[in-house]
Scaffold this active site. Structure first.
Site, mmCIF file in Angstrom:
data_model
loop_
_atom_site.group_PDB
_atom_site.id
_atom_site.type_symbol
_atom_site.label_atom_id
_atom_site.label_comp_id
_atom_site.label_asym_id
_atom_site.label_seq_id
_atom_site.Cartn_x
_atom_site.Cartn_y
_atom_site.Cartn_z
ATOM 1 N N ASP A 10 -20.504 7.870 9.813
ATOM 2 C CA ASP A 10 -21.355 7.977 8.638
ATOM 3 C C ASP A 10 -20.579 7.524 7.404
ATOM 4 O O ASP A 10 -19.346 7.480 7.415
ATOM 5 C CB ASP A 10 -21.798 9.437 8.487
ATOM 6 C CG ASP A 10 -22.603 9.674 7.238
ATOM 7 O OD1 ASP A 10 -23.640 9.011 7.065
ATOM 8 O OD2 ASP A 10 -22.175 10.503 6.418
ATOM 9 N N ASP A 12 -21.922 8.117 3.466
ATOM 10 C CA ASP A 12 -22.063 9.052 2.345
ATOM 11 C C ASP A 12 -21.634 10.457 2.748
ATOM 12 O O ASP A 12 -22.224 11.057 3.644
ATOM 13 C CB ASP A 12 -23.519 9.084 1.862
ATOM 14 C CG ASP A 12 -23.965 7.758 1.279
ATOM 15 O OD1 ASP A 12 -23.158 7.136 0.576
ATOM 16 O OD2 ASP A 12 -25.114 7.351 1.528
ATOM 17 N N ASP A 211 -20.642 14.106 8.191
ATOM 18 C CA ASP A 211 -20.484 15.321 7.384
ATOM 19 C C ASP A 211 -21.714 16.212 7.412
ATOM 20 O O ASP A 211 -21.669 17.331 6.896
ATOM 21 C CB ASP A 211 -20.205 14.939 5.927
ATOM 22 C CG ASP A 211 -21.436 14.311 5.273
ATOM 23 O OD1 ASP A 211 -22.026 14.945 4.381
ATOM 24 O OD2 ASP A 211 -21.824 13.204 5.669
#
Length: 259
Positions: A10, A12, A211
């Protein structure tokens, strides 16, 4: 720690937060590159094309990769639209709530974005969303357009904090129309399975790094691959402890992970 032959990562909240740098993320990517381990940035961000993602990583984060290292929810959405239109014999027309990065990849897939009665409505993050755009999308869905959502992220991490994401816009249209969208990006496993195919590796040799438990980790789980949750963005240890299934791995920083 298990050694993986490929990584889906990922952006962001994992590699950066807006323009905020994560030095540990830079070192992590450098370790992958030094060990010749293939990886793809699999992002729900549909506002940029791969070239824009590559430029942002280089200019703002000193991370140097190729366009082939990027797979976006916009790219996965364009692929889905093309396949569905061919399968269902639907016109290649779409009303798109989204940024130019998304509109560009859908247009490149052969779709007319300016027809009055579109066969598809695609909703994504749009920094200039207006009531009129939402009204047009609502009317088109009510008239039978296929409702597509690029991803379900309620929030996106930025240097300002957590801001409304694509999922917030999609949920507004869902609430207004009482129509469930087809969701393409994480936590849907479609984008993950496409990315695994691009790596040309067995699924059990690939790990999803992110995250956000609700998107990154759930997408990896649905695709049947191992997951690595890093606590630098959306999810917190307290929240994750309440989930019925834990990520395969959990770390505080990407510095804690050996490739």
């Amino acid at each position: 720690m298990k050694k993986y032959r490929g990584y889906l990562i990922d952006l962001d909240g994992t590699i950066y937060q807006g323009k905020k740098r994560f030095p540990a993320a830079q070192r992590f990517i450098q370790r992958l590159q030094a060990n010749h381990i293939p990886f793809l940035f699999v992002t729900n961000n549909t506002t940029k094309e791969p070239a824009d993602v590559v430029a942002n990583l280089a200019d703002n984060h000193d991370i140097y990769v190729q366009e082939q290292n990027v797979y976006t929810a916009g790219m996965a959405t364009a692929a889905y639209l093309a396949q569905d239109a061919n399968r269902q014999h639907r016109e290649k027309t779409a009303l798109v709530i989204g940024e130019n990065g998304l509109k560009s990849v859908i247009s490149q897939a052969g779709f007319d974005l300016f027809q009055a009665d579109p066969a598809y409505v695609v909703a994504a993050l749009d920094y200039d969303v207006t009531y009129e755009k939402l009204a047009q999308a609502t009317l088109a869905i009510q008239q039978g357009a296929q409702f597509i959502g690029t991803n379900a992220d309620a929030l996106i991490p930025t240097e300002r904090g957590m801001l409304p994401g694509a999922g917030s816009i999609i949920d507004l249209l869902r609430y207004a129309t009482h129509v469930e969208p087809v969701l393409i990006g994480k936590p849907n496993d479609l984008i993950i399975k496409n990315a695994i195919e691009l790596l040309h590796l067995p699924a059990d040799q690939v790990v999803m790094v992110g995250d956000n438990y609700q998107t990154d980790i759930k997408a990896g789980m649905k695709a049947g691959i191992d997951t690595l949750l890093v606590y630098t963005g959306v999810s917190t240890p307290t929240e994750v402890k309440q989930e019925p299934v834990a990520p395969t791995h959990e770390i505080e920083s990407l510095d804690d992970w050996e490739v």
